[in-house]
Design an enzyme around this catalytic site. Sequence first.
Site, short mmCIF file in Angstrom:
data_model
loop_
_atom_site.label_atom_id
_atom_site.label_comp_id
_atom_site.label_asym_id
_atom_site.label_seq_id
_atom_site.Cartn_x
_atom_site.Cartn_y
_atom_site.Cartn_z
N GLU A 69 10.30 1.12 -6.25
CA GLU A 69 8.88 0.83 -6.46
C GLU A 69 8.37 1.34 -7.79
O GLU A 69 7.48 2.22 -7.85
CB GLU A 69 8.06 1.41 -5.30
N GLU B 25 12.30 -2.07 2.37
CA GLU B 25 11.31 -1.36 3.19
C GLU B 25 10.34 -2.36 3.80
O GLU B 25 9.93 -3.32 3.13
CB GLU B 25 10.45 -0.39 2.36
O1 IFM Z 1 6.64 6.34 2.17
C1 IFM Z 1 6.56 5.33 1.23
C2 IFM Z 1 7.86 5.18 0.49
O2 IFM Z 1 8.23 6.37 -0.14
C3 IFM Z 1 7.75 4.11 -0.58
N1 IFM Z 1 7.21 2.89 -0.02
C4 IFM Z 1 6.04 2.97 0.79
C5 IFM Z 1 6.22 4.00 1.87
C6 IFM Z 1 4.97 4.07 2.76
O3 IFM Z 1 3.87 4.44 2.00
#
Ligand code: IFM
Length: 483
Positions: free
Chosen positions: A197, A388
């Site tokens: 990210e 994710e």
């Molecule tokens: O916890 C975070 C993760 O570290 C990166 N993506 C989003 C998740 C939820 O906020």
Amino acid sequence: MDRREMLKSGAAAAGVALLPQLALAADAAGKLKPGEFPPGFLWGAATAAYQVEGAYNEDGKGESVWDRFVLAPGKIKNGDTGNVACDSYHRYRDDIALLRAMNLKSYRFSIAWTRIQPNGTGAANARGLAYYDRLTDALLEAGIRPLPTLYHWDLPQELEDRGGWPNRDTAARFADYAAIMGRALGDRINNWSLFNESKAFTQLSYWQGVFAPGRKDALAFLKATHTVNLAHGSGYRALKAANAKLQVGSVYDVSPHIPATDSPADRAAAEAMAKLSNLWFVAPVLTGRYPDGVLPAQQQAALLGWQSGDEQLVRADLDFVGLNYYSMTRVAASAQNSGVPGLNVTVDWAVGPDEKTDFGWDIYPQGFYDILKSMQQVTGKRPIEITENGAAYNNKPDATGQIHDPKRIAYLRAHLNALSRAIADGVPVRGYHCWSLMDNFEWAQGYSQRFGLTYVDFDNHQQRTLKESAYWYAKVAAANRVV
Ligand code: IFM
């Protein structure tokens, strides 16, 4: 065959055979029924080092920006820190047992740079490397593919003291670190992600100031974005030089950007913000060019610190692309400048009409389908992994100790149905990782937002209990379809 050789062949079974699987998947995609996934689809779960490992100062680990940031008063809800977190540094075998209980075949975790190079430069710290060595071997023994991310936001503090990501030199430091990891684990780990990210951490850390190191400086943010893109190029080349067989990808957080109203101003703001958030990293890395229409053209090179030849240096012909999806983003035009020259916007994740998670994020599964379709236009035929997707719901154990989290199941079910539809419509997705394997340190929110499939009792020795959603997800993984 010695043990290491056996693990290497385990690595082949757990990871290298992805390309044939993908061909199979592409073949099967058009024939999928709603909620089904192609044969060989990889089911997994994700975590990140600072959020789960704890052991913040053990075995020679150095200080990261997050180790420092959590100590500043008022930065983290309830004054929480990641010093102990889920204690995965000591309990990784318990975590692997959780993955197995859920029938998962891929574990996405991140490596803490400060365990490997405590100050961000120089020789590797053998005790830090040994931890990831143990974790890797234990995963392979369990038949689970390791999918490490090299950078999930925990920059060595010393590198921040030298200017952090806005300092161009950090890209070269990242490449040194990537080379160490490729040489140390490339014999057993085939698939690597460079960054997690890039958009979230550059915006929140250097522009909004709410993540470590807490800088609020739009111009530093712009420089940081370019250094991170240079680090994609240098890190990619370093991993390939360490071992030409490695499959190198990177993880991007993406979200449909929806104008707050139909006005031309709001539409233009949403379009510019979508480019800055969804494309600002993946586009230069794949094409050598930044999207037009965000920064004033005449100023762009100076604002980024762009040097001649950078169009080659940022390039990384990624072998796969990781995408993270949670929600949509609403954007309105603003009378005020955001600090980024030419960009007058306000951004909000939670003003839509939709139902919200406990974090307040809009639940918008259609956005998952839409963003996958639109990102595919940029990533082309490259395999995609969902690295994710998940939701914060803060259910606690009932009187019998069970954790009922029906809203998480509903969220995941809706998003997996959208994903299945996108695959059937031709998006080449080969795996899915739920965020998260377990409740953990949710950055500025501390332990107040629980994303886990597993409940972690932070007041009772980090005891782990599978939630109802974990049992449900185990059935999905076993059946290879939404149940
Ligand atoms: O916890 C975070 C993760 O570290 C990166 N993506 C989003 C998740 C939820 O906020």
